[in-house]
Write a protein that holds these residues in place. Structure first.
Motif, PDB file in Angstrom:
ATOM      1  N   ASN A 117       0.889  -1.086  -0.097  1.00 37.90           N
ATOM      2  CA  ASN A 117       0.030  -0.056  -0.033  1.00 37.90           C
ATOM      3  C   ASN A 117       0.776   1.349  -0.029  1.00 37.90           C
ATOM      4  O   ASN A 117       0.391   2.399  -0.006  1.00 37.90           O
ATOM      5  CB  ASN A 117      -0.819   0.177   1.206  1.00 37.90           C
ATOM      6  N   CYS A 118       2.368   1.010  -0.099  1.00 40.19           N
ATOM      7  CA  CYS A 118       3.027   2.217  -0.137  1.00 40.19           C
ATOM      8  C   CYS A 118       3.872   2.388  -1.256  1.00 40.19           C
ATOM      9  O   CYS A 118       4.068   1.333  -2.157  1.00 40.19           O
ATOM     10  CB  CYS A 118       4.136   2.049   1.184  1.00 40.19           C
ATOM     11  N   LYS A 119       4.232   3.714  -1.717  1.00 39.58           N
ATOM     12  CA  LYS A 119       5.153   3.654  -2.660  1.00 39.58           C
ATOM     13  C   LYS A 119       6.554   3.811  -2.248  1.00 39.58           C
ATOM     14  O   LYS A 119       6.643   4.432  -1.068  1.00 39.58           O
ATOM     15  CB  LYS A 119       5.033   5.097  -3.327  1.00 39.58           C
TER      16      LYS A 119
ATOM     17  N   SER B 294      -3.130   6.775  13.871  1.00 39.16           N
ATOM     18  CA  SER B 294      -2.879   7.443  12.656  1.00 39.16           C
ATOM     19  C   SER B 294      -2.305   6.491  11.489  1.00 39.16           C
ATOM     20  O   SER B 294      -1.717   5.431  11.865  1.00 39.16           O
ATOM     21  CB  SER B 294      -1.700   8.546  12.860  1.00 39.16           C
ATOM     22  N   ALA B 295      -2.743   6.539  10.471  1.00 35.10           N
ATOM     23  CA  ALA B 295      -2.252   5.769   9.225  1.00 35.10           C
ATOM     24  C   ALA B 295      -0.798   5.863   9.056  1.00 35.10           C
ATOM     25  O   ALA B 295      -0.113   5.003   8.545  1.00 35.10           O
ATOM     26  CB  ALA B 295      -3.016   6.255   7.945  1.00 35.10           C
ATOM     27  N   ARG B 296      -0.208   7.017   9.417  1.00 38.21           N
ATOM     28  CA  ARG B 296       1.025   7.346   9.267  1.00 38.21           C
ATOM     29  C   ARG B 296       1.888   6.421  10.291  1.00 38.21           C
ATOM     30  O   ARG B 296       2.989   5.611   9.847  1.00 38.21           O
ATOM     31  CB  ARG B 296       1.714   8.663   9.560  1.00 38.21           C
ATOM     32  N   PHE B 297       1.722   6.031  11.486  1.00 36.32           N
ATOM     33  CA  PHE B 297       2.263   5.182  12.400  1.00 36.32           C
ATOM     34  C   PHE B 297       1.946   3.772  11.944  1.00 36.32           C
ATOM     35  O   PHE B 297       2.814   2.749  12.013  1.00 36.32           O
ATOM     36  CB  PHE B 297       1.878   5.312  13.635  1.00 36.32           C
TER      37      PHE B 297
ATOM     38  N   LEU C 212       6.347  -5.270  10.030  1.00 35.17           N
ATOM     39  CA  LEU C 212       6.050  -6.445  10.458  1.00 35.17           C
ATOM     40  C   LEU C 212       5.679  -7.480   9.144  1.00 35.17           C
ATOM     41  O   LEU C 212       5.628  -8.693   9.262  1.00 35.17           O
ATOM     42  CB  LEU C 212       4.934  -6.420  11.308  1.00 35.17           C
ATOM     43  N   ASN C 213       5.529  -6.660   8.162  1.00 36.92           N
ATOM     44  CA  ASN C 213       5.164  -7.546   6.841  1.00 36.92           C
ATOM     45  C   ASN C 213       3.921  -8.264   7.135  1.00 36.92           C
ATOM     46  O   ASN C 213       3.589  -9.531   6.673  1.00 36.92           O
ATOM     47  CB  ASN C 213       6.096  -8.472   6.302  1.00 36.92           C
ATOM     48  N   VAL C 214       2.519  -7.323   7.740  1.00 34.72           N
ATOM     49  CA  VAL C 214       1.495  -8.081   7.910  1.00 34.72           C
ATOM     50  C   VAL C 214       0.422  -7.033   7.282  1.00 34.72           C
ATOM     51  O   VAL C 214       0.889  -5.898   6.910  1.00 34.72           O
ATOM     52  CB  VAL C 214       1.101  -8.337   9.347  1.00 34.72           C
ATOM     53  N   ASP C 215      -0.746  -7.517   7.092  1.00 25.80           N
ATOM     54  CA  ASP C 215      -1.763  -6.804   6.573  1.00 25.80           C
ATOM     55  C   ASP C 215      -2.613  -5.973   7.478  1.00 25.80           C
ATOM     56  O   ASP C 215      -3.110  -4.843   7.256  1.00 25.80           O
ATOM     57  CB  ASP C 215      -2.985  -7.851   5.773  1.00 25.80           C
ATOM     58  N   ARG C 216      -2.771  -6.394   8.731  1.00 27.39           N
ATOM     59  CA  ARG C 216      -3.555  -5.910   9.596  1.00 27.39           C
ATOM     60  C   ARG C 216      -2.838  -5.638  11.041  1.00 27.39           C
ATOM     61  O   ARG C 216      -2.168  -6.578  11.312  1.00 27.39           O
ATOM     62  CB  ARG C 216      -4.679  -6.518  10.018  1.00 27.39           C
ATOM     63  N   VAL C 217      -2.750  -4.465  11.789  1.00 24.46           N
ATOM     64  CA  VAL C 217      -2.376  -4.331  12.802  1.00 24.46           C
ATOM     65  C   VAL C 217      -3.116  -3.682  13.832  1.00 24.46           C
ATOM     66  O   VAL C 217      -3.913  -2.910  13.584  1.00 24.46           O
ATOM     67  CB  VAL C 217      -0.950  -3.451  12.992  1.00 24.46           C
ATOM     68  N   CYS C 218      -3.188  -4.105  15.303  1.00 22.67           N
ATOM     69  CA  CYS C 218      -3.972  -3.483  16.360  1.00 22.67           C
ATOM     70  C   CYS C 218      -2.959  -2.541  17.177  1.00 22.67           C
ATOM     71  O   CYS C 218      -1.790  -2.965  17.196  1.00 22.67           O
ATOM     72  CB  CYS C 218      -4.682  -4.422  17.109  1.00 22.67           C
TER      73      CYS C 218
ATOM     74  N   TRP D  29      -5.036  -0.433  11.428  1.00 22.64           N
ATOM     75  CA  TRP D  29      -4.422  -0.659   9.958  1.00 22.64           C
ATOM     76  C   TRP D  29      -4.850  -2.051   9.442  1.00 22.64           C
ATOM     77  O   TRP D  29      -5.145  -3.002  10.062  1.00 22.64           O
ATOM     78  CB  TRP D  29      -3.039  -0.654   9.534  1.00 22.64           C
ATOM     79  N   PRO D  30      -5.746  -1.946   8.303  1.00 24.19           N
ATOM     80  CA  PRO D  30      -6.002  -0.920   7.408  1.00 24.19           C
ATOM     81  C   PRO D  30      -6.851  -0.009   7.766  1.00 24.19           C
ATOM     82  O   PRO D  30      -7.977  -0.280   8.561  1.00 24.19           O
ATOM     83  CB  PRO D  30      -6.244  -1.686   6.048  1.00 24.19           C
ATOM     84  N   PRO D  31      -6.954   1.244   7.349  1.00 25.79           N
ATOM     85  CA  PRO D  31      -7.808   2.258   7.693  1.00 25.79           C
ATOM     86  C   PRO D  31      -9.456   2.013   7.370  1.00 25.79           C
ATOM     87  O   PRO D  31     -10.196   2.529   8.087  1.00 25.79           O
ATOM     88  CB  PRO D  31      -7.266   3.535   7.186  1.00 25.79           C
TER      89      PRO D  31
END
Length: 339
Positions: A36-38, A139-142, A150-156, A333-335
């Motif tokens: 999801n990042c450039k 925040s989405a930035r953090f 972490l190379n994961v799709d979702r974080v809490c 994440w994801p938002p």
């Protein structure tokens, strides 16, 4: 015949031109997409994905950043926050510290006893009391950086915390954050953000020091678990194991700079110089992969209980061994999946 040769050459030249353009797009473009990042292949520092300056901007990590974190267990990212952003965060942290001063002092006393100098005061989970603090930790930035590293799709969000190191406080001993949580996972990460300029270690700075690659040292807990957990026995001396792997804070940190470290990466912090008159205040936020499980009842309670004040509000609501789904560990994440 000549006409056919000319047509053939023109067709080949167009094909060659298209190939060159395609190659330029692949190799010479400013950024390429990674998840999801450039990502800028030539960059060595984090960059904003937008000219806007809101905390919901996603951020850039280079492939070199990702590889370095995977190998070393930590990474420094300069200018995570702008001057205005870090000024606002510091103001909120100081206000939160005033609200929780008594709790922080009591926690330090209970943890260290009467005879031991505390290494710092901890003000846990200010996001639960302040929407302004939550705007940083959520925040989405953090969160996007946490997910990418972490190379994961979702974080809490697991917790956030204000660390207050005072003149006269003891050094922070070597430790790993995951040992202090009731989580059955390896996917855990913490960001440490300088709220003021922090000099280099040799100049009196007290930023974090790390043991490079310690998050990958599976042999240490596997073969030395009893020595590591025997509080009544002799302290396990790890000097020769890690002496060439210790990475001190050899460069100054500016307000808004940060470090990220893996949950199993050993880290510490020195005390302040004797002539230091000012507290060092830093903000941290810790993130965990979603879904993650609570430790099974056979091992729940083996974690270091020093930070139990942080998770006592939710741990009894979750069955040991079950996936953790609780409002005090919000998905960040994801938002587009946030409630």
């Amino acid at each position: 015949l000549i006409l056919q040769v000319m047509i053939h050459l023109e067709r080949r030249s167009k094909e060659l031109l298209r190939a060159l353009i395609f190659a330029r797009l692949l190799l010479c473009t400013d950024c390429f997409v990674l998840g999801n990042c450039k990502v800028d292949p030539s960059a060595s520092t984090l960059r904003s994905c937008s000219t806007a300056t809101t905390l919901d901007d996603r951020t850039l990590l280079t492939t070199e950043d990702l590889l370095s974190f995977e190998r070393r267990g930590f990474i420094r990212i300069p200018s995570l926050l702008s001057k205005d952003e870090v000024k606002g965060l510091k103001s909120e942290c100081l206000a939160s510290m005033e609200q929780t001063k008594s709790e922080a002092l009591l926690h330090a006393l209970n943890t260290n006893g009467d005879d031991l100098a505390a290494p710092f005061l901890q003000h846990f989970n200010p996001w639960r009391r302040s929407s302004a603090m939550a705007s940083y930790s959520h925040s989405a930035r953090f969160a996007s950086i946490a997910a990418r590293l972490l190379n994961v799709d979702r974080v809490c969000l697991y917790q956030d915390c204000v660390f207050q190191k005072r003149p006269g406080d003891a050094p922070t001993d070597w430790h790993a954050d995951l040992k202090m949580t009731p989580l059955d996972t390896n996917d855990f990460i913490t960001v440490w953000i300088a709220l003021d300029d922090v000099p280099a270690y040799d100049d009196g700075g007290s930023g974090l020091h790390f043991i490079e690659g310690s998050h990958r040292d599976f042999a240490l807990p596997y073969w030395h678990w009893e020595e590591l957990t025997n509080e009544e026995g002799p302290v396990l001396d790890l000097t020769h194991r890690f002496e060439d792997k210790i990475v001190e804070q050899d460069e100054p940190l500016h307000a808004g700079d940060c470090t990220w470290h893996h949950g199993w990466c050993l880290h510490s912090a020195p005390d302040l110089f004797d002539d230091e008159k000012k507290d060092r205040v830093a903000y941290t936020a810790s993130y965990v992969k979603s879904p993650s499980k609570l430790l099974d009842e056979k091992v729940l309670g083996r974690q270091d209980g020093e930070d139990s004040i942080s998770y006592e509000g939710w741990v009894n609501d979750v069955t040991p061994g079950d996936v953790i789904d609780h409002e005090l560990l919000p998905l960040v994440w994801p938002p587009d999946e946030q409630e």
